[in-house]
Design a protein around this motif. Structure first.
Motif, PDB file in Angstrom:
ATOM      1  N   ILE A  58       8.963  62.431  88.537  1.00 28.45           N
ATOM      2  CA  ILE A  58       9.690  61.514  89.245  1.00 28.45           C
ATOM      3  C   ILE A  58      10.607  62.358  90.061  1.00 28.45           C
ATOM      4  CG2 ILE A  58      11.389  59.817  89.719  1.00 28.45           C
ATOM      5  CD1 ILE A  58       9.928  58.249  87.400  1.00 28.45           C
ATOM      6  N   ARG A 107      10.816  63.461  93.868  1.00 29.73           N
ATOM      7  CA  ARG A 107      11.952  63.062  94.764  1.00 29.73           C
ATOM      8  C   ARG A 107      12.547  64.562  95.417  1.00 29.73           C
ATOM      9  NH1 ARG A 107      15.173  60.995  90.785  1.00 29.73           N
ATOM     10  NH2 ARG A 107      14.146  58.897  91.160  1.00 29.73           N
ATOM     11  N   LEU A 147      10.537  65.545  98.385  1.00 27.91           N
ATOM     12  CA  LEU A 147      10.444  64.996  99.408  1.00 27.91           C
ATOM     13  C   LEU A 147      11.905  64.959 100.187  1.00 27.91           C
ATOM     14  CD1 LEU A 147       8.806  61.627  98.179  1.00 27.91           C
ATOM     15  CD2 LEU A 147       7.926  63.190  99.971  1.00 27.91           C
ATOM     16  N   GLU A 148      12.856  65.106  99.352  1.00 27.56           N
ATOM     17  CA  GLU A 148      14.328  65.246  99.936  1.00 27.56           C
ATOM     18  C   GLU A 148      14.368  66.481 101.002  1.00 27.56           C
ATOM     19  OE1 GLU A 148      16.761  65.354  96.335  1.00 27.56           O
ATOM     20  OE2 GLU A 148      16.930  63.088  96.359  1.00 27.56           O
ATOM     21  N   TRP A 173      10.448  58.762 104.030  1.00 26.21           N
ATOM     22  CA  TRP A 173       9.986  58.309 102.705  1.00 26.21           C
ATOM     23  C   TRP A 173      10.869  57.342 102.151  1.00 26.21           C
ATOM     24  CZ3 TRP A 173      12.427  59.562  98.239  1.00 26.21           C
ATOM     25  CH2 TRP A 173      13.444  60.401  98.109  1.00 26.21           C
ATOM     26  N   GLU A 174      10.481  56.477 101.366  1.00 29.44           N
ATOM     27  CA  GLU A 174      11.332  55.665 100.576  1.00 29.44           C
ATOM     28  C   GLU A 174      10.961  55.672  99.118  1.00 29.44           C
ATOM     29  OE1 GLU A 174      10.156  51.192 101.484  1.00 29.44           O
ATOM     30  OE2 GLU A 174      10.887  51.895 102.983  1.00 29.44           O
ATOM     31  N   GLU A 175      11.804  55.313  98.270  1.00 34.59           N
ATOM     32  CA  GLU A 175      11.674  55.150  96.659  1.00 34.59           C
ATOM     33  C   GLU A 175      11.730  53.727  96.521  1.00 34.59           C
ATOM     34  OE1 GLU A 175      12.719  57.149  92.648  1.00 34.59           O
ATOM     35  OE2 GLU A 175      13.536  57.949  94.310  1.00 34.59           O
ATOM     36  N   SER A 176      10.738  53.239  95.614  1.00 33.14           N
ATOM     37  CA  SER A 176      10.916  51.799  95.072  1.00 33.14           C
ATOM     38  C   SER A 176      10.984  52.027  93.769  1.00 33.14           C
ATOM     39  CB  SER A 176       9.642  51.103  95.328  1.00 33.14           C
ATOM     40  OG  SER A 176       9.369  50.766  96.728  1.00 33.14           O
ATOM     41  N   PRO A 177      12.000  52.008  93.057  1.00 34.22           N
ATOM     42  CA  PRO A 177      12.231  52.512  91.594  1.00 34.22           C
ATOM     43  C   PRO A 177      11.569  51.708  90.707  1.00 34.22           C
ATOM     44  CG  PRO A 177      14.495  52.180  92.842  1.00 34.22           C
ATOM     45  CD  PRO A 177      13.307  51.869  93.691  1.00 34.22           C
ATOM     46  N   SER A 223       9.264  54.207  90.030  1.00 33.62           N
ATOM     47  CA  SER A 223       8.252  55.173  89.871  1.00 33.62           C
ATOM     48  C   SER A 223       7.480  55.391  91.107  1.00 33.62           C
ATOM     49  CB  SER A 223       7.378  55.255  88.798  1.00 33.62           C
ATOM     50  OG  SER A 223       6.825  53.953  88.750  1.00 33.62           O
ATOM     51  N   THR A 224       7.604  54.556  92.280  1.00 34.45           N
ATOM     52  CA  THR A 224       6.873  54.644  93.476  1.00 34.45           C
ATOM     53  C   THR A 224       7.484  55.303  94.596  1.00 34.45           C
ATOM     54  OG1 THR A 224       5.846  52.757  92.631  1.00 34.45           O
ATOM     55  CG2 THR A 224       5.457  53.111  95.104  1.00 34.45           C
ATOM     56  N   PHE A 225       6.867  56.245  95.470  1.00 32.79           N
ATOM     57  CA  PHE A 225       7.105  56.852  96.550  1.00 32.79           C
ATOM     58  C   PHE A 225       6.337  56.511  97.708  1.00 32.79           C
ATOM     59  CE2 PHE A 225       8.696  58.967  92.883  1.00 32.79           C
ATOM     60  CZ  PHE A 225       9.922  59.664  93.012  1.00 32.79           C
TER      61      PHE A 225
END
Length: 170
Positions: free
Chosen positions: A8, A12, A15-16, A22-26, A28-30
């Motif tokens: 993870i 992350r 991607l930063e 992008w977005e992260e759905s905590p 564990s999903t990008f």
């Protein structure tokens, strides 16, 4: 079992600095948006699991026609693809799917997987449309011409306006 935090954190961090949307759905999903040329954008989900990262990207909806030709074309490409392959869901919609083992999650490998998704989705899009939606493209072309509207965004399919059978161009 919670997803591994190393994978993870690696995704992350990549991607930063990537410049991608992008977005992260905590936890564990990008969800990443890849910009393309033929397919203007491809949305990719990276889901970090206990054993691997699952890669899933929508490519095109269920073809209106020539299903066998579309699916055959996709299957022929699968044997020379890296990391992901074409698949269809229960509705016949077309996706790119794959798995990345957790031990291989590095910034370079994430970049390679996302590059593969972009190449295969964007590079295949017009062929999929031409094979699976030729009649709709012809109708749209004629409708626009009859109303004096632009056909600029259909330029890749100008040869279909002639109503002559053609072989899709890769």
């Amino acid at each position: 079992m919670p997803p591994p935090t190393d994978a993870i954190a690696t995704i992350r961090a990549y991607l930063e600095t990537s410049g991608l949307e992008w977005e992260e759905s905590p936890p564990s999903t990008f969800v990443i948006t890849l910009p393309g040329e033929r397919k203007l954008r491809t949305t990719v989900a990276l889901v970090v699991g206990a054993q691997s990262v699952t890669v899933n990207a929508f490519v095109a909806r269920h073809p209106d026609e020539a299903h066998e030709a579309v699916y055959r074309w996709l299957l022929e490409r699968n044997r020379r693809m890296y990391g992901v392959c074409f698949a269809i869901d229960q509705l016949g919609d077309i996706y790119l799917v794959g798995h990345m083992p957790l031990h291989s999650v590095t910034a370079e490998e994430v970049d390679r997987f996302l590059g593969s998704v972009l190449e295969y989705a964007d590079g295949s899009f017009n062929v999929i449309l031409e094979l699976g939606f030729a009649s709709a493209i012809r109708k749209e072309w004629q409708w626009r011409l009859s109303r004096g509207e632009s056909t600029a965004n259909l330029a890749a399919f100008a040869h279909l306006a002639d109503d002559q059978p053609t072989t899709p161009q890769e």
